[in-house]
Design a protein around this motif. Structure first.
Motif, PDB file in Angstrom:
ATOM      1  N   SER A   1       0.860  -1.231  -0.006  1.00 35.77           N
ATOM      2  CA  SER A   1      -0.041  -0.158  -0.152  1.00 35.77           C
ATOM      3  C   SER A   1       0.873   1.354   0.024  1.00 35.77           C
ATOM      4  O   SER A   1       1.804   1.319   0.496  1.00 35.77           O
ATOM      5  N   ASP A   2       0.359   2.476  -0.706  1.00 33.36           N
ATOM      6  CA  ASP A   2       1.012   3.639  -0.667  1.00 33.36           C
ATOM      7  C   ASP A   2       1.524   4.137   0.721  1.00 33.36           C
ATOM      8  O   ASP A   2       2.568   4.658   0.931  1.00 33.36           O
ATOM      9  N   GLU A   3       0.368   3.962   1.886  1.00 28.55           N
ATOM     10  CA  GLU A   3       0.901   4.210   3.117  1.00 28.55           C
ATOM     11  C   GLU A   3       1.869   3.561   3.772  1.00 28.55           C
ATOM     12  O   GLU A   3       2.965   4.227   4.445  1.00 28.55           O
TER      13      GLU A   3
ATOM     14  N   TYR B   1       5.462   4.590   1.789  1.00 27.40           N
ATOM     15  CA  TYR B   1       5.864   5.787   2.371  1.00 27.40           C
ATOM     16  C   TYR B   1       6.463   5.727   3.884  1.00 27.40           C
ATOM     17  O   TYR B   1       7.602   6.248   4.159  1.00 27.40           O
TER      18      TYR B   1
ATOM     19  N   GLU C   1      11.411  -0.374  -8.717  1.00 24.84           N
ATOM     20  CA  GLU C   1      10.114  -0.631  -7.977  1.00 24.84           C
ATOM     21  C   GLU C   1      10.271  -1.609  -7.252  1.00 24.84           C
ATOM     22  O   GLU C   1      10.766  -2.850  -7.522  1.00 24.84           O
TER      23      GLU C   1
ATOM     24  N   ALA D   1      -0.834  -2.488 -10.550  1.00 28.18           N
ATOM     25  CA  ALA D   1      -1.219  -1.869  -9.571  1.00 28.18           C
ATOM     26  C   ALA D   1      -1.891  -2.821  -8.511  1.00 28.18           C
ATOM     27  O   ALA D   1      -2.606  -3.530  -8.979  1.00 28.18           O
TER      28      ALA D   1
END
Length: 210
Positions: free
Chosen positions: A47-49, A52, A112, A163
Motif C-alpha cells: 500500500s502507498d501508506e 511511504y 520498483e 497496481a
C-alpha cells in the motif's frame, strides 16, 4: 507432558498495526518475505501508506544509490552501473550475479519494490532483460525483443508493477526504421510469461528520435 501442553496459556499475539510498524523498520528482504504470508499482508505491505512509512524509516539508515553512466538506448556504448553509499558518497562493491564479466553495456530501465529492471549486452552472452533484487541477489532473465527492430531502427523500454499485485510488465516500443511514421509496441508480463500484443501505436503516443 500432554497436561502441561493443554494447560499452557496461549502465546501472546501482536495487533496488526504493531506488526506493520515492525515491518516499517525492517529491511527490504524481510518486507518482501512478509508479502508472501497472505493476501492481507501482501495488500498491506504494498500500500502507498506503508511504502511511504518504510521510506521514512529507511532514510535514517544507510541507503545505497545505483547510478547508470552512459547513454540510454541501443546506441549506448560502454555503459555501466555503480553503487554508492547515499550518506557518505563512497563507492561500494557491486556484484551482478547474472554477468560473466564486466565488459559490455548495462542500462537501468526502472526500479520498483526493491527490484531493479536492467537491459544488458555482455560479451559472450545474448542481450537480455533482467529483474534483479540487489538485497537477495536473485534475478529473473527475460529475452530481449530488440530482434524485432531493423538495423537502422530505434527503441525504448519501460518497466512497472501492476497496481495492487506482485506481477510486473515490460513494455518495448520500437521502430524498424527511423523513417517509419509509427511506433510499434509489444509487452511482457509475469501473468502471460510471453511477449504479446504487438500493435501499431498512434503517432501521438510515442516519438523516438524525431
Amino acid at each position: 507432558m500432554d497436561e502441561i501442553t493443554e494447560n499452557a496459556p496461549p502465546l501472546p499475539t501482536l495487533p496488526d498495526d504493531l506488526v506493520v510498524e515492525v515491518f516499517a523498520r525492517a529491511d527490504g528482504k524481510t518486507v518482501g518475505r512478509g508479502r508472501t504470508l497472505s493476501t492481507f499482508w501482501r495488500d498491506t505491505l504494498v500500500s502507498d501508506e506503508f511504502v511511504y512509512s518504510h521510506l521514512i524509516h529507511k532514510k535514517a539508515t544507510s541507503t545505497a544509490l545505483f547510478v547508470h553512466f552512459g547513454m540510454k538506448g541501443p546506441r549506448a556504448i560502454g555503459s555501466w552501473v555503480s553503487r554508492f553509499n547515499a550518506v557518505s558518497g563512497n563507492r561500494e562493491h557491486l556484484k551482478m550475479p547474472f554477468l560473466r564479466n564486466h565488459q559490455g553495456r548495462i542500462e537501468i530501465v526502472g526500479s520498483e519494490h526493491g527490484n531493479i529492471a536492467l537491459r544488458y549486452v555482455s560479451d559472450g552472452m545474448p542481450p537480455g532483460l533482467i529483474v534483479w533484487n540487489p538485497t537477495t541477489s536473485k534475478f529473473i532473465r527475460i529475452d530481449d525483443p530488440m530482434r524485432h527492430a531493423g538495423l537502422f531502427g530505434t527503441c525504448a523500454y519501460a518497466f512497472s508493477y501492476i497496481a495492487g499485485s506482485l506481477d510486473y510488465v515490460w513494455l518495448y516500443i520500437y521502430k524498424q526504421s527511423v523513417v517509419d511514421q509509427h511506433c510499434r509496441l509489444t509487452s511482457y508480463s509475469t501473468v502471460s510469461k510471453a511477449w504479446e500484443t504487438d500493435i501499431i501505436c498512434p503517432i501521438y503516443v510515442q516519438v523516438l528520435d524525431p
